[in-house]
Design a protein around this motif. Structure first.
Motif, PDB file in Angstrom:
ATOM      1  N   ALA A  77      32.080 -19.756  14.952  1.00  0.00           N
ATOM      2  CA  ALA A  77      31.365 -18.563  14.489  1.00  0.00           C
ATOM      3  C   ALA A  77      29.883 -18.870  14.287  1.00  0.00           C
ATOM      4  CB  ALA A  77      31.986 -18.046  13.193  1.00  0.00           C
ATOM      5  N   LEU A  78      29.587 -20.021  13.710  1.00  0.00           N
ATOM      6  CA  LEU A  78      28.194 -20.402  13.482  1.00  0.00           C
ATOM      7  C   LEU A  78      27.454 -20.576  14.807  1.00  0.00           C
ATOM      8  CD1 LEU A  78      25.995 -21.060  11.473  1.00  0.00           C
ATOM      9  CD2 LEU A  78      26.851 -23.407  11.396  1.00  0.00           C
ATOM     10  N   ALA A  79      28.093 -21.207  15.777  1.00  0.00           N
ATOM     11  CA  ALA A  79      27.473 -21.370  17.094  1.00  0.00           C
ATOM     12  C   ALA A  79      27.210 -20.018  17.735  1.00  0.00           C
ATOM     13  CB  ALA A  79      28.358 -22.235  17.991  1.00  0.00           C
ATOM     14  N   SER A  80      28.161 -19.113  17.610  1.00  0.00           N
ATOM     15  CA  SER A  80      27.994 -17.768  18.161  1.00  0.00           C
ATOM     16  C   SER A  80      26.845 -17.038  17.486  1.00  0.00           C
ATOM     17  CB  SER A  80      29.298 -16.984  17.999  1.00  0.00           C
ATOM     18  OG  SER A  80      29.143 -15.663  18.437  1.00  0.00           O
ATOM     19  N   MET A  81      26.766 -17.137  16.154  1.00  0.00           N
ATOM     20  CA  MET A  81      25.677 -16.494  15.427  1.00  0.00           C
ATOM     21  C   MET A  81      24.328 -17.089  15.818  1.00  0.00           C
ATOM     22  SD  MET A  81      27.158 -15.924  11.592  1.00  0.00           S
ATOM     23  CE  MET A  81      28.358 -17.249  11.487  1.00  0.00           C
ATOM     24  N   ALA A  82      24.268 -18.392  15.940  1.00  0.00           N
ATOM     25  CA  ALA A  82      23.014 -19.052  16.313  1.00  0.00           C
ATOM     26  C   ALA A  82      22.570 -18.596  17.704  1.00  0.00           C
ATOM     27  CB  ALA A  82      23.174 -20.568  16.263  1.00  0.00           C
ATOM     28  N   ASP A  83      23.500 -18.517  18.640  1.00  0.00           N
ATOM     29  CA  ASP A  83      23.166 -18.044  19.986  1.00  0.00           C
ATOM     30  C   ASP A  83      22.650 -16.614  19.956  1.00  0.00           C
ATOM     31  OD1 ASP A  83      23.921 -20.462  21.102  1.00  0.00           O
ATOM     32  OD2 ASP A  83      25.900 -19.741  21.758  1.00  0.00           O
ATOM     33  N   ARG A  84      23.281 -15.802  19.149  1.00  0.00           N
ATOM     34  CA  ARG A  84      22.892 -14.393  19.056  1.00  0.00           C
ATOM     35  C   ARG A  84      21.482 -14.238  18.492  1.00  0.00           C
ATOM     36  NH1 ARG A  84      26.922  -9.702  16.891  1.00  0.00           N
ATOM     37  NH2 ARG A  84      25.460  -8.045  17.328  1.00  0.00           N
TER      38      ARG A  84
END
Length: 157
Positions: free
Chosen positions: A137-144
């Motif tokens: 989830a953190l990786a996804s948020m960072a990418d976003r």
């Protein structure tokens, strides 16, 4: 209710938590790098990129791109690191304007001395605190957020 800045207090709280945590991790990493190898985080970022590169060398522009720095910043950083024997600069035989930045033996030693402690701080302070779903989830948020930053224009004042 929003405050005069336009952000909701809950949003401010999220931002403070995020930015404070980032600064705390950066500070812990910086202290560990200084303790273990006498280098800064900026030094470590350059050394890591060179250690991972083919032949332990990169063109100055490619090095700047690999760590998302401007060319002027990499130029100053490389000059300081060369003065300390961590890297060497070499002319590019195929491009008179090009410069290679090469990992020096002293830089390789500093990187080796720093790496284990750096990873240990990251592991203990960050990765061990998150389960697999949180990491994803953190990786996804960072990418976003990174994608949004690519589209946000910051007007100079």
């Amino acid at each position: 209710m929003s405050d005069p800045s336009g952000l909701h207090p809950a949003d401010w709280a999220v931002w403070r938590a995020f930015s404070t945590t980032g600064r705390s991790i950066d500070r812990a990493l910086e202290q560990r790098l200084q303790h273990d190898a006498g280098i800064s985080t900026a030094d470590f970022d350059v050394l890591r990129s060179l250690a991972e590169a083919d032949g332990h060398r990169l063109r100055a522009g490619a090095l700047a791109e690999s760590i998302d720095w401007e060319k002027s910043r990499i130029s100053h950083q490389v000059r300081r690191m060369a003065e300390r024997g961590l890297v060497e600069r070499a002319d590019c035989p195929t491009d008179a304007r090009g410069t290679w930045v090469v990992l020096a033996e002293r830089g390789a030693d500093a990187f080796a001395a720093a790496s284990c402690g750096y990873v240990e701080v990251l592991q203990r302070a960050f990765f061990d605190r998150l389960d697999a779903d949180q990491k994803q989830a953190l990786a996804s948020m960072a990418d976003r957020v990174a994608d949004a930053l690519d589209r946000v224009a910051v007007a100079p004042r």
